[in-house]
Design a protein around this motif. Structure first.
Motif, mmCIF file in Angstrom:
data_model
loop_
_atom_site.group_PDB
_atom_site.id
_atom_site.type_symbol
_atom_site.label_atom_id
_atom_site.label_comp_id
_atom_site.label_asym_id
_atom_site.label_seq_id
_atom_site.Cartn_x
_atom_site.Cartn_y
_atom_site.Cartn_z
ATOM 1 N N LEU A 1 0.810 -1.318 0.067
ATOM 2 C CA LEU A 1 -0.007 -0.111 0.185
ATOM 3 C C LEU A 1 0.952 1.221 -0.039
ATOM 4 O O LEU A 1 0.450 2.340 -0.631
ATOM 5 N N GLU A 2 2.064 1.143 0.711
ATOM 6 C CA GLU A 2 2.886 2.631 0.800
ATOM 7 C C GLU A 2 3.494 2.633 -0.446
ATOM 8 O O GLU A 2 3.624 3.878 -1.116
ATOM 9 N N GLN A 3 3.672 1.521 -1.262
ATOM 10 C CA GLN A 3 4.128 1.882 -2.742
ATOM 11 C C GLN A 3 3.383 2.229 -3.620
ATOM 12 O O GLN A 3 3.602 2.983 -4.512
ATOM 13 N N LYS A 4 2.147 1.680 -3.432
ATOM 14 C CA LYS A 4 0.873 2.397 -4.138
ATOM 15 C C LYS A 4 0.703 3.896 -3.938
ATOM 16 O O LYS A 4 0.600 4.602 -4.915
ATOM 17 N N VAL A 5 0.928 4.336 -2.643
ATOM 18 C CA VAL A 5 0.736 5.527 -2.256
ATOM 19 C C VAL A 5 1.655 6.555 -2.998
ATOM 20 O O VAL A 5 1.546 7.556 -3.520
ATOM 21 N N THR A 6 2.841 5.886 -2.992
ATOM 22 C CA THR A 6 4.070 6.524 -3.560
ATOM 23 C C THR A 6 3.794 6.612 -5.085
ATOM 24 O O THR A 6 4.127 7.765 -5.573
ATOM 25 N N GLU A 7 3.585 5.766 -5.781
ATOM 26 C CA GLU A 7 3.129 5.872 -7.298
ATOM 27 C C GLU A 7 2.010 6.798 -7.498
ATOM 28 O O GLU A 7 2.208 7.497 -8.528
ATOM 29 N N LEU A 8 0.987 6.940 -6.736
ATOM 30 C CA LEU A 8 -0.137 7.946 -6.803
ATOM 31 C C LEU A 8 0.396 9.235 -6.705
ATOM 32 O O LEU A 8 0.143 10.267 -7.218
ATOM 33 N N LYS A 9 1.128 9.254 -5.773
ATOM 34 C CA LYS A 9 1.848 10.982 -5.256
ATOM 35 C C LYS A 9 2.636 11.374 -6.665
ATOM 36 O O LYS A 9 2.699 12.255 -7.116
ATOM 37 N N ALA A 10 3.295 10.208 -7.003
ATOM 38 C CA ALA A 10 4.319 10.772 -8.258
ATOM 39 C C ALA A 10 3.295 11.107 -9.511
ATOM 40 O O ALA A 10 3.667 12.136 -10.208
ATOM 41 N N LYS A 11 2.051 10.284 -9.643
ATOM 42 C CA LYS A 11 1.264 10.636 -10.777
ATOM 43 C C LYS A 11 0.663 11.778 -10.463
ATOM 44 O O LYS A 11 0.420 12.706 -11.677
ATOM 45 N N ASN A 12 0.325 12.107 -9.293
ATOM 46 C CA ASN A 12 -0.254 13.313 -9.086
ATOM 47 C C ASN A 12 0.544 14.568 -9.304
ATOM 48 O O ASN A 12 0.054 15.611 -9.876
ATOM 49 N N GLU A 13 1.914 14.467 -9.107
ATOM 50 C CA GLU A 13 2.662 15.639 -9.308
ATOM 51 C C GLU A 13 2.779 15.846 -10.835
ATOM 52 O O GLU A 13 2.993 16.884 -11.451
ATOM 53 N N GLU A 14 2.674 14.667 -11.463
ATOM 54 C CA GLU A 14 3.225 14.773 -13.122
ATOM 55 C C GLU A 14 1.859 15.389 -13.693
ATOM 56 O O GLU A 14 1.997 16.060 -14.398
ATOM 57 N N TYR A 15 0.519 14.983 -13.100
ATOM 58 C CA TYR A 15 -0.620 15.634 -13.602
ATOM 59 C C TYR A 15 -0.596 17.122 -13.452
ATOM 60 O O TYR A 15 -0.980 18.032 -14.172
ATOM 61 N N SER A 16 -0.206 17.592 -12.235
ATOM 62 C CA SER A 16 -0.101 18.913 -11.916
ATOM 63 C C SER A 16 0.950 19.722 -12.675
ATOM 64 O O SER A 16 0.568 20.861 -13.132
ATOM 65 N N LYS A 17 1.864 19.152 -12.885
ATOM 66 C CA LYS A 17 2.883 19.829 -14.187
ATOM 67 C C LYS A 17 2.237 19.757 -15.400
ATOM 68 O O LYS A 17 2.456 20.990 -15.977
ATOM 69 N N VAL A 18 1.536 18.887 -15.832
ATOM 70 C CA VAL A 18 0.920 18.869 -17.226
ATOM 71 C C VAL A 18 -0.322 20.035 -17.178
ATOM 72 O O VAL A 18 -0.131 20.694 -18.179
ATOM 73 N N ALA A 19 -0.993 20.125 -16.063
ATOM 74 C CA ALA A 19 -1.857 20.907 -16.197
ATOM 75 C C ALA A 19 -1.389 22.333 -15.934
ATOM 76 O O ALA A 19 -2.220 23.442 -16.516
ATOM 77 N N ALA A 20 -0.370 22.667 -15.393
ATOM 78 C CA ALA A 20 0.186 23.961 -15.357
ATOM 79 C C ALA A 20 1.008 24.356 -16.561
ATOM 80 O O ALA A 20 0.700 25.527 -16.920
ATOM 81 N N ALA A 21 1.219 23.514 -17.454
ATOM 82 C CA ALA A 21 1.977 24.009 -18.602
ATOM 83 C C ALA A 21 0.848 24.085 -19.720
ATOM 84 O O ALA A 21 1.030 24.825 -20.700
ATOM 85 N N SER A 22 -0.334 23.342 -19.513
ATOM 86 C CA SER A 22 -1.333 23.567 -20.581
ATOM 87 C C SER A 22 -2.650 24.356 -20.137
ATOM 88 O O SER A 22 -3.360 23.702 -18.981
ATOM 89 N N PRO A 23 -2.990 25.587 -20.635
ATOM 90 C CA PRO A 23 -4.323 25.928 -20.201
ATOM 91 C C PRO A 23 -5.414 25.124 -20.361
ATOM 92 O O PRO A 23 -5.743 24.653 -21.486
ATOM 93 N N ALA A 24 -6.196 24.966 -19.328
ATOM 94 C CA ALA A 24 -7.463 24.084 -19.417
ATOM 95 C C ALA A 24 -8.605 24.954 -19.918
ATOM 96 O O ALA A 24 -8.842 26.168 -19.279
ATOM 97 N N ALA A 25 -9.733 24.383 -20.523
ATOM 98 C CA ALA A 25 -11.057 25.247 -20.243
ATOM 99 C C ALA A 25 -11.560 25.174 -19.185
ATOM 100 O O ALA A 25 -11.506 24.314 -18.387
#
Length: 419
Positions: free
Chosen positions: A361-385
């Motif tokens: 579970l701790e590994q899953k949490v680490t992976e989800l946090k990494a994905k969440n950080e990736e999503y945040s970076k993409v969202a910051a780089a691309s203006p969303a509707a």
């Protein structure tokens, strides 16, 4: 043992003996010294004085299946006035132990004591014997004489006027310096430079300083004597260790002896013990088996090694009943211990499984946090509707959260172990 060696042994040894007996035995030495022979048996040496036989009697008499051993007179390590403590010890450790036709021994002691050397060995031979030995104090069993009889299973005293005790040690010697001086003889003693303590106790005693003799010889010797008596007679009164001697009734009161019995009565008592043991061979075997079982249970429970020791047992129904009850308690304790051990093993397994799941579970949490950080970076780089509030809520609800993952883990823990 030669007369010359005997006299040397008498002169140089430590003695556990009453002063009265030590003085009385001087006459034996006088008789021996008057003999023209240089190597004589003791009885031959004093035959003119006591009209004694020239040869020693056998070390033991036999009455059916019982050995009768008599220790009389001055006790010595090597036989001269009688058999020595070495002879008696060898007999007990070999002939008495190995001859299956001999079922027990009556040890009759009539001695005011004797040489310390060899006495403890005989004490231990009697103490370790695997057949019943009954002691009988006849006239006197004092000092080394009592030391020898102490480890017997029962100690009887033959009559109301007989004596036992004198648990202690003393030393006496003569100072001939004035005699030599008057004779015009001047003695010189020269010790090596590295031998400053050689004969220190005697040299200091000749100067009236008895402390080294007390500290280094007599007191340690008496401590060993007392320790052996306490081991053999644990309920004995401390009073006896001051060196006093006691007649029969008082000896019983202070725990030196068990009862007053004649030789015939002591023999009857010994026979009853032998017959009792012979009539219960099966019980004895059961008792020994249960002792072994009990020792093994104690080992399993962590109370020490189950070391099998040879022992002399007095078996009766009462003792077996008590042993059964004690073994029942031990068996119940062992069953309880096994149950607890099993439960502990199961719990340990569950804990390990949960720890493994927690790591996943701790590994899953680490992976989800990494994905969440990736999503945040993409969202910051691309203006969303722009999105509505309803869409934001739906998006938020579909994103996994740490709290949800650990809530699931805690629910599993509660299911396995209870609230």
């Amino acid at each position: 043992m030669s007369l010359r060696n005997t006299l040397a042994s008498i002169n140089s040894s430590k003695w556990a003996i009453t002063q009265a007996h030590a003085t009385d035995y001087l006459r034996v030495l006088d008789a021996a010294l008057d003999s023209d022979q240089t190597d004589v048996s003791p009885k031959a040496a004093i035959a003119s004085y006591e009209n004694a036989d020239a040869e020693k009697t056998e070390i033991a008499e036999y009455d059916d299946k019982i050995a009768i051993v008599r220790i009389e007179g001055a006790i010595m390590k090597s036989g001269w006035c009688n058999y020595g403590t070495e002879d008696y010890a060898n007999y007990i450790e070999n002939t008495f132990a190995d001859d299956e036709s001999i079922k027990g021994m009556l040890l009759i002691v009539d001695s005011g004591g004797g040489q310390v050397a060899g006495t403890q060995r005989l004490y231990k031979a009697i103490q370790n014997a695997q057949k019943p030995i009954i002691g009988l104090a006849s006239s006197v069993a004092a000092s080394a004489g009592y030391w020898i009889v102490a480890p017997t299973q029962k100690i009887f005293i033959e009559s109301e006027t007989d004596e036992v005790g004198s648990i202690g040690a003393f030393v006496s010697f003569s100072d001939y310096s004035e005699y030599f001086k008057e004779a015009g003889i001047k003695r010189h003693e020269i010790y090596a430079r590295k031998s400053s303590n050689k004969n220190k106790e005697v040299r200091e005693a000749l100067k009236d300083n008895y402390t080294p003799m007390l500290d280094n010889v007599l007191d340690p010797l008496v401590d060993i004597f007392i320790k052996d008596i306490k081991t053999a007679r644990p309920n004995i009164s401390e009073e006896v260790f001051s060196g006093g001697i006691y007649i029969a009734e008082r000896a019983i009161q202070v725990g030196l002896v068990d009862d007053i019995k004649s030789e015939k009565e002591a023999m009857e008592y010994l026979r009853s013990q032998i017959n009792s043991n012979n009539s219960q061979p099966q019980q004895t075997q059961i008792y020994m088996s249960k002792l072994t079982i009990g020792a093994n249970i104690m080992k399993k429970l962590g109370f020490g090694d189950a070391t099998e020791k040879e022992t002399s047992l007095e078996v009766n129904q009462s003792g077996l009943t008590k042993l059964d009850a004690a073994l029942q308690e031990l068996q119940e304790a062992e069953e309880s211990n096994q149950k607890l051990t099993s439960e502990k093993s199961e719990l340990s397994k569950k804990v390990k499984d949960l720890e493994a799941e927690k790591l996943v579970l701790e590994q899953k949490v680490t992976e989800l946090k990494a994905k969440n950080e990736e999503y945040s970076k993409v969202a910051a780089a691309s203006p969303a509707a722009p999105v509505s509030a309803t869409q934001k809520t739906e998006t938020a609800d579909t994103t996994p959260k740490d709290d949800d993952i650990f809530a699931e883990f805690n629910a599993k823990v509660e299911a396995d172990f209870g609230a």
